[in-house]
Design an enzyme around this catalytic site. Structure first.
Site, PDB file in Angstrom:
ATOM      1  CB  THR A  73      83.204  25.288 -41.182  1.00  0.00           C
ATOM      2  OG1 THR A  73      83.494  23.877 -41.149  1.00  0.00           O
ATOM      3  CG2 THR A  73      83.328  25.851 -39.782  1.00  0.00           C
ATOM      4  CG  PHE A 125     109.437  35.040 -29.094  1.00  0.00           C
ATOM      5  CD1 PHE A 125     108.947  34.136 -28.157  1.00  0.00           C
ATOM      6  CD2 PHE A 125     110.473  35.887 -28.716  1.00  0.00           C
ATOM      7  CE1 PHE A 125     109.488  34.066 -26.880  1.00  0.00           C
ATOM      8  CE2 PHE A 125     111.027  35.822 -27.435  1.00  0.00           C
ATOM      9  CZ  PHE A 125     110.534  34.912 -26.521  1.00  0.00           C
ATOM     10  CB  THR A 185      69.923  24.117 -41.747  1.00  0.00           C
ATOM     11  OG1 THR A 185      68.646  23.473 -41.606  1.00  0.00           O
ATOM     12  CG2 THR A 185      70.584  24.038 -40.383  1.00  0.00           C
ATOM     13  CG  HIS A 186      74.422  25.517 -40.487  1.00  0.00           C
ATOM     14  ND1 HIS A 186      74.040  26.435 -39.544  1.00  0.00           N
ATOM     15  CD2 HIS A 186      74.598  24.344 -39.825  1.00  0.00           C
ATOM     16  CE1 HIS A 186      73.989  25.843 -38.352  1.00  0.00           C
ATOM     17  NE2 HIS A 186      74.314  24.580 -38.510  1.00  0.00           N
ATOM     18  CB  ALA A 190      75.656  24.490 -50.385  1.00  0.00           C
ATOM     19  N   GLY A 240      70.427  19.082 -46.531  1.00  0.00           N
ATOM     20  CA  GLY A 240      71.035  18.666 -45.282  1.00  0.00           C
ATOM     21  C   GLY A 240      71.224  17.167 -45.126  1.00  0.00           C
ATOM     22  CB  CYS A 285      77.731  22.978 -33.271  1.00  0.00           C
ATOM     23  SG  CYS A 285      77.461  24.737 -33.587  1.00  0.00           S
ATOM     24  CD  GLU A 325      63.434  24.188 -43.165  1.00  0.00           C
ATOM     25  OE1 GLU A 325      63.118  23.100 -42.611  1.00  0.00           O
ATOM     26  OE2 GLU A 325      64.536  24.402 -43.711  1.00  0.00           O
TER      27      GLU A 325
END
Length: 449
Positions: A300, A424, A9-10, A279, A112, A42, A32
């Site tokens: 993220t 600005f 996945t991610h 990860a 995951g 998401c 996988e």
């Protein structure tokens, strides 16, 4: 060198791309257990409500793309055991049932997470569903378009739960949100912000039932009855959205973990076994506002961590910066974004903090229109270091959470943010950006003014 990656996945997809980009000579084998890669969960709520027209658009890669990059992709293959002494994994081909043992030099755990499924009596009813992967997404879309489904209960008022509330409400369903916390989005925003969300839901006909714990499900022919500590609620469909748990059973007793099973990694994404990297949702992140490990499953984080593995595969090169858990949410016409700790959460952790909440318009009143921005900042009372920022407006303030994230990442103080240079232009803001205004008000409060 042979690298085996478990999961795609991610985190897995990012790792594959990064390793092959940095080290073209490395042999990469990916296992996988599903038949797809890189599904953006998401986007499930967006597809349910019809904002995203085609569910296939939520895939940003494919087995074919990863194969073209040079990876050996084994779909429908499940890793059932890891021996980190012999450096082998046991793999089952889910199509043929055949089992094999594969050797690795380096292993990447991108396994995951999975939705928490509480042991509530009656939860096995097939009208009680989850929201996580491609299969769940297809089911939820079908339910949203099924005229026989009228009453929908969402259990859990976090990001996913609240997005699904809006999605089913937009599709014309009678929606009830049940949460055991005193407010929706309890961990993400303080009360001034969550009160607005509560009222927003009520204005759209959503029933919001907070401070209610689900005790059992009664499975009737024409409904699922959700029995709580304070009342019962009937539905045609119940969506459970009460959080996630890391999928790390393969490494139980082999690698260091947090109490909930998340793998602990160093600054270079190595686990307690230096030849095993990790990860994504299986990993505890370094949470900068507290300086401690935390479990914050966000895409993220997964993409950044996976990318870093490619850089650090052969030798430590680039440190993981940690995270502020920066995130955003849009419900109907209301945009919300945050980075770091809420004041309530910081105090729960025993931290000596102060905070300030205020409202100001995002641009001058002489413009043809403007919108108020509700904003809050939390800081360490002793050092005045910024620990958290929250923003809410009908104006799109989401990107300002990224500026707040940089401030927290770099340990900036409220004084730093009060006077940092920002543009600005009357189309966009005042002579001082609203983040400057917020920090200056905080500085005044800290100085007793």
């Amino acid at each position: 060198m042979k690298v085996i990656i478990i999961g795609s996945t991610h985190a897995g997809t990012a790792t594959i791309k990064s390793i092959l980009k940095q080290h073209s000579e490395v042999e990469v084998d990916v296992y996988e257990r599903n038949d797809n890669v890189s599904f953006l969960s998401c986007g499930i709520a967006l597809t349910v409500q019809g904002e995203v027209k085609e569910i296939k658009d939520l895939f940003y890669s494919s087995p074919e793309i990863l194969k073209d990059l040079g990876a050996n992709i084994h779909m429908n293959h499940e890793v059932t055991a890891v021996d980190n002494v012999k450096k082998t994994v046991t793999v089952t081909n889910l199509t043929t049932g055949k089992t094999s043992v594969q050797h690795y030099d380096k292993l990447v755990a991108a396994t995951g997470s999975w939705p928490i499924i509480p042991g509530i009596p009656g939860i096995e009813d097939n009208r009680i569903v989850l929201s996580k992967n491609y299969t769940h997404a297809q089911e939820l879309i079908n339910y949203a378009n099924d005229d026989r489904i009228n009453r929908v209960i969402i259990v859990g008022g976090g990001y996913i739960g609240t997005e699904l509330v809006e999605a089913f409400n937009v599709k014309g369903k009678e929606v009830t949100l049940i949460d055991n916390q005193p407010t929706v989005l309890n961990r993400y925003f303080d009360e001034a912000f969550t009160k607005n969300v509560h009222e927003l839901f009520l204005s759209h006909g959503v029933a919001v039932e907070t401070d209610k714990t689900v005790q059992r499900f009664e499975n009737q022919d024409d409904a699922v009855v959700v029995q709580t500590n304070d009342g019962s609620f009937a539905a045609d469909l119940v969506v459970m959205s009460v959080g996630f748990r890391p999928s790390t059973s393969l490494f139980s007793g082999k690698l260091k973990t947090t109490p909930n099973g998340a793998l602990i990694v160093n600054d270079y994404m190595q686990t307690s076994d230096p030849d095993i990297f990790a990860a994504g949702d299986s990993v505890a992140v370094h949470y900068n506002p507290t300086g401690e490990n935390a479990y914050i499953p966000l895409a993220t984080n997964a993409v950044r961590q996976g990318t870093l593995i490619g850089y650090n595969l052969m030798a430590p090169k680039i440190k993981y910066m940690g995270t502020q858990s920066t995130s955003g949410l849009k419900l109907y016409d209301l945009t919300m974004a945050s980075s770091g700790l809420t004041a309530a959460h910081a105090r729960e952790l025993g931290m000596d903090v102060d905070s300030l909440t205020m409202t100001d318009n995002f641009r001058p009143e002489f413009m043809s229109s403007t919108e108020p921005v509700l904003m809050s900042i939390t800081w360490d009372r002793k050092t005045q270091r910024i620990l958290g920022v929250q923003l809410q407006s009908k104006y799109d303030i989401a990107q300002s959470a990224n500026a707040a994230s940089i401030a927290i990442q770099n340990r900036m103080t409220i004084t730093d943010l009060a006077f940092v240079d920002m543009l600005f232009q009357p189309w966009f803001d005042r002579p001082l950006n609203y983040l400057n205004i917020l920090a200056q008000a905080a500085l005044d409060k800290a100085n007793g003014q």
